[in-house]
Design a protein around this motif. Sequence first.
Motif, PDB file in Angstrom:
ATOM      1  N   SER A   1       0.824  -1.209   0.000  1.00 47.21           N
ATOM      2  CA  SER A   1       0.000   0.000   0.000  1.00 47.21           C
ATOM      3  C   SER A   1       0.859   1.261   0.000  1.00 47.21           C
ATOM      4  CB  SER A   1      -0.940   0.000   1.213  1.00 47.21           C
ATOM      5  OG  SER A   1      -0.230   0.135   2.435  1.00 47.21           O
ATOM      6  N   TYR A   2       1.960   1.251   0.756  1.00 49.74           N
ATOM      7  CA  TYR A   2       2.856   2.406   0.771  1.00 49.74           C
ATOM      8  C   TYR A   2       3.557   2.572  -0.576  1.00 49.74           C
ATOM      9  CZ  TYR A   2       2.427   3.645   5.703  1.00 49.74           C
ATOM     10  OH  TYR A   2       1.957   4.094   6.916  1.00 49.74           O
ATOM     11  N   ARG A   3       3.973   1.455  -1.160  1.00 52.61           N
ATOM     12  CA  ARG A   3       4.629   1.511  -2.479  1.00 52.61           C
ATOM     13  C   ARG A   3       3.669   2.048  -3.539  1.00 52.61           C
ATOM     14  NH1 ARG A   3       6.351  -3.307  -2.385  1.00 52.61           N
ATOM     15  NH2 ARG A   3       4.813  -4.332  -3.704  1.00 52.61           N
ATOM     16  N   LYS A   4       2.423   1.597  -3.489  1.00 56.65           N
ATOM     17  CA  LYS A   4       1.419   2.049  -4.459  1.00 56.65           C
ATOM     18  C   LYS A   4       1.149   3.532  -4.317  1.00 56.65           C
ATOM     19  CE  LYS A   4      -3.206   0.933  -6.186  1.00 56.65           C
ATOM     20  NZ  LYS A   4      -4.392   0.048  -6.013  1.00 56.65           N
ATOM     21  N   ARG A   5       1.046   4.026  -3.079  1.00 55.76           N
ATOM     22  CA  ARG A   5       0.812   5.454  -2.860  1.00 55.76           C
ATOM     23  C   ARG A   5       1.943   6.291  -3.435  1.00 55.76           C
ATOM     24  NH1 ARG A   5       0.314   6.669   3.081  1.00 55.76           N
ATOM     25  NH2 ARG A   5      -0.308   8.732   2.338  1.00 55.76           N
ATOM     26  N   CYS A   6       3.160   5.801  -3.280  1.00 55.13           N
ATOM     27  CA  CYS A   6       4.307   6.532  -3.823  1.00 55.13           C
ATOM     28  C   CYS A   6       4.275   6.522  -5.347  1.00 55.13           C
ATOM     29  CB  CYS A   6       5.608   5.922  -3.309  1.00 55.13           C
ATOM     30  SG  CYS A   6       7.108   6.764  -3.909  1.00 55.13           S
ATOM     31  N   GLN A   7       4.005   5.355  -5.928  1.00 56.18           N
ATOM     32  CA  GLN A   7       3.972   5.239  -7.384  1.00 56.18           C
ATOM     33  C   GLN A   7       2.849   6.060  -7.999  1.00 56.18           C
ATOM     34  OE1 GLN A   7       3.769   0.954  -7.604  1.00 56.18           O
ATOM     35  NE2 GLN A   7       5.992   0.701  -7.591  1.00 56.18           N
ATOM     36  N   GLN A   8       1.800   6.316  -7.229  1.00 58.65           N
ATOM     37  CA  GLN A   8       0.683   7.136  -7.702  1.00 58.65           C
ATOM     38  C   GLN A   8       0.910   8.623  -7.462  1.00 58.65           C
ATOM     39  OE1 GLN A   8      -2.643   5.368  -5.590  1.00 58.65           O
ATOM     40  NE2 GLN A   8      -3.083   3.937  -7.252  1.00 58.65           N
ATOM     41  N   GLY A   9       2.053   8.964  -6.859  1.00 57.67           N
ATOM     42  CA  GLY A   9       2.374  10.366  -6.624  1.00 57.67           C
ATOM     43  C   GLY A   9       1.685  10.972  -5.426  1.00 57.67           C
ATOM     44  N   ILE A  10       1.138  10.129  -4.525  1.00 57.04           N
ATOM     45  CA  ILE A  10       0.432  10.643  -3.346  1.00 57.04           C
ATOM     46  C   ILE A  10       1.417  11.029  -2.248  1.00 57.04           C
ATOM     47  CG2 ILE A  10      -1.253  10.089  -1.548  1.00 57.04           C
ATOM     48  CD1 ILE A  10      -2.567   8.176  -3.569  1.00 57.04           C
ATOM     49  N   ALA A  11       2.233  10.080  -1.823  1.00 53.58           N
ATOM     50  CA  ALA A  11       3.243  10.327  -0.794  1.00 53.58           C
ATOM     51  C   ALA A  11       4.218   9.165  -0.780  1.00 53.58           C
ATOM     52  CB  ALA A  11       2.591  10.495   0.574  1.00 53.58           C
ATOM     53  N   CYS A  12       5.494   9.465  -0.602  1.00 53.95           N
ATOM     54  CA  CYS A  12       6.526   8.422  -0.541  1.00 53.95           C
ATOM     55  C   CYS A  12       7.037   8.342   0.896  1.00 53.95           C
ATOM     56  CB  CYS A  12       7.668   8.741  -1.512  1.00 53.95           C
ATOM     57  SG  CYS A  12       7.178   8.666  -3.254  1.00 53.95           S
ATOM     58  N   GLU A  13       6.497   7.393   1.644  1.00 54.22           N
ATOM     59  CA  GLU A  13       6.799   7.247   3.057  1.00 54.22           C
ATOM     60  C   GLU A  13       7.047   5.783   3.395  1.00 54.22           C
ATOM     61  OE1 GLU A  13       3.793  10.724   4.696  1.00 54.22           O
ATOM     62  OE2 GLU A  13       3.027   8.685   4.360  1.00 54.22           O
ATOM     63  N   LEU A  14       7.684   5.558   4.541  1.00 54.51           N
ATOM     64  CA  LEU A  14       7.875   4.207   5.049  1.00 54.51           C
ATOM     65  C   LEU A  14       6.732   3.829   5.978  1.00 54.51           C
ATOM     66  CD1 LEU A  14      11.681   4.145   5.940  1.00 54.51           C
ATOM     67  CD2 LEU A  14      10.562   3.151   3.948  1.00 54.51           C
ATOM     68  N   PRO A  15       6.402   2.553   6.039  1.00 52.41           N
ATOM     69  CA  PRO A  15       5.408   2.113   7.022  1.00 52.41           C
ATOM     70  C   PRO A  15       5.876   2.443   8.442  1.00 52.41           C
ATOM     71  CG  PRO A  15       5.854   0.369   5.438  1.00 52.41           C
ATOM     72  CD  PRO A  15       6.873   1.426   5.203  1.00 52.41           C
ATOM     73  N   ARG A  16       4.954   2.736   9.316  1.00 53.36           N
ATOM     74  CA  ARG A  16       5.300   2.987  10.712  1.00 53.36           C
ATOM     75  C   ARG A  16       5.655   1.664  11.390  1.00 53.36           C
ATOM     76  NH1 ARG A  16       0.300   5.092  10.613  1.00 53.36           N
ATOM     77  NH2 ARG A  16      -0.310   3.680  12.309  1.00 53.36           N
ATOM     78  N   ASP A  17       6.558   1.716  12.330  1.00 50.91           N
ATOM     79  CA  ASP A  17       6.978   0.501  13.033  1.00 50.91           C
ATOM     80  C   ASP A  17       5.815  -0.153  13.763  1.00 50.91           C
ATOM     81  OD1 ASP A  17       9.557   0.680  12.126  1.00 50.91           O
ATOM     82  OD2 ASP A  17      10.332   1.680  13.920  1.00 50.91           O
ATOM     83  N   ASP A  18       4.902   0.673  14.321  1.00 52.32           N
ATOM     84  CA  ASP A  18       3.783   0.088  15.046  1.00 52.32           C
ATOM     85  C   ASP A  18       2.822  -0.627  14.099  1.00 52.32           C
ATOM     86  OD1 ASP A  18       3.079   2.761  14.105  1.00 52.32           O
ATOM     87  OD2 ASP A  18       1.209   2.504  15.200  1.00 52.32           O
ATOM     88  N   GLU A  19       2.689  -0.135  12.851  1.00 51.75           N
ATOM     89  CA  GLU A  19       1.872  -0.826  11.846  1.00 51.75           C
ATOM     90  C   GLU A  19       2.443  -2.200  11.552  1.00 51.75           C
ATOM     91  OE1 GLU A  19       0.047   1.682   8.374  1.00 51.75           O
ATOM     92  OE2 GLU A  19       2.025   2.489   8.838  1.00 51.75           O
ATOM     93  N   LEU A  20       3.748  -2.247  11.318  1.00 56.91           N
ATOM     94  CA  LEU A  20       4.402  -3.514  10.996  1.00 56.91           C
ATOM     95  C   LEU A  20       4.339  -4.480  12.171  1.00 56.91           C
ATOM     96  CD1 LEU A  20       7.528  -2.159   9.069  1.00 56.91           C
ATOM     97  CD2 LEU A  20       5.484  -3.206   8.084  1.00 56.91           C
ATOM     98  N   ALA A  21       4.550  -3.956  13.368  1.00 55.83           N
ATOM     99  CA  ALA A  21       4.519  -4.810  14.560  1.00 55.83           C
ATOM    100  C   ALA A  21       3.124  -5.395  14.773  1.00 55.83           C
ATOM    101  CB  ALA A  21       4.954  -4.014  15.786  1.00 55.83           C
ATOM    102  N   SER A  22       2.100  -4.582  14.525  1.00 51.29           N
ATOM    103  CA  SER A  22       0.725  -5.076  14.671  1.00 51.29           C
ATOM    104  C   SER A  22       0.424  -6.174  13.661  1.00 51.29           C
ATOM    105  CB  SER A  22      -0.257  -3.912  14.498  1.00 51.29           C
ATOM    106  OG  SER A  22      -1.589  -4.358  14.601  1.00 51.29           O
ATOM    107  N   ALA A  23       0.871  -5.973  12.396  1.00 54.18           N
ATOM    108  CA  ALA A  23       0.667  -6.988  11.360  1.00 54.18           C
ATOM    109  C   ALA A  23       1.439  -8.261  11.671  1.00 54.18           C
ATOM    110  CB  ALA A  23       1.083  -6.431  10.004  1.00 54.18           C
TER     111      ALA A  23
END
Length: 375
Positions: free
Chosen positions: A144-166
């Motif tokens: 989802s983060y990669r897609k947002r960047c490729q669509q020109g929305i925002a180029c950001e890294l996932p938050r650590d808490d998001e990854l930890a929850s997943a």
Amino acid sequence: MKNLLRFVVLFGVIFITQLARAEFIPYDCKSNATFSYAQGKGTMNTLKYFGTSITVDIYEADEQKAYTALCHALNVVQEYHYLGSNFNTYPGYINIQSINNAPELRHKIDPKLTELLAASIEWHEITQGRFNIALAPVLEIWRSYRKRCQQGIACELPRDDELASAAKHININNIKLDSANNTVQMQAGMKLDLGGIAKGWMVEKVYDQLKADHITAFMINAGGNIRHFGKHPDGRAFIAAIENPLIRKYQLEQPDDINISQDDIYHEVIQGEDITIVSSGNYLNYYKVNGKEYHHIIDPTTLYPKAEGISVSVIMKNNPILADVISTSLFLLPMPEAQALIKKIGNIEAVWFMDEQGTKIATPQFDQYRVQPTP
């Protein structure tokens, strides 16, 4: 009036269901691929499955036999696509997406999918956790983060808490697979992704089908998963080229540059009569955050893409059905552990493309497959 409404609703449901079934013809060949035949060579190509181009070339003097064999090969591609997809469900199939939609339920599945899941679970341990089909919740975040960047929305890294929850939902031991009764059940919140094994598995099943149809020489190319069998009609072994990842990456970023030598496009040219060639790398699917690239191959032990290395290509003769599992694992493992895994499994040759300078490391017997330059 209520009975009339009930009839209208029921009729509407039946009509929609029948319409959906009419549009979904799972094993139709002509409308799902292109076929050609000339001078003893038959070719099937399709772009409809596994998110890539799949081509099968066979050498067969009987044109009708060639078409029948290629149609059977396409049917295998279709079946494993329907079973392994984690993006869509299909009428008449309980597939990976069906399971992901209700992971806490016990699903009755096709024995073919049982076999695939059983092998995936086994190879999680063999690869020290680098191969994990339960990683989907983490992969979805990165996607989802990669897609947002490729669509020109925002180029950001996932938050650590998001990854930890997943990551709370990626324990492969929480997959309850009953191979005897062909059922699977997981904990709520879990999802499966067979992207690291389904395509290579399918290629080997196509290989089996072509041999069952008595085709004695063929070549399968499924988006870089290459499978050879037999000899070319001119008497030599089949030849395949492994693309130079740096040149391929440059071509994608600079598509209008035509000043690239053909000699530079490939970094290895391979020859063999009954081999599988698979590559894994970071150069085709990535995005940049603050000038640093983050690719799509996520290490389950860190929840991040591996920082070192560019690609690894694997050649296998025995047990090639798992070649793409091994190539991904070799890409993620540190070099000493990757070399140890190769020795443990056996009958594997590999070449690593290490850095932007083109440094390569190959296993001792890799050279036996290299096409030697003509003097």
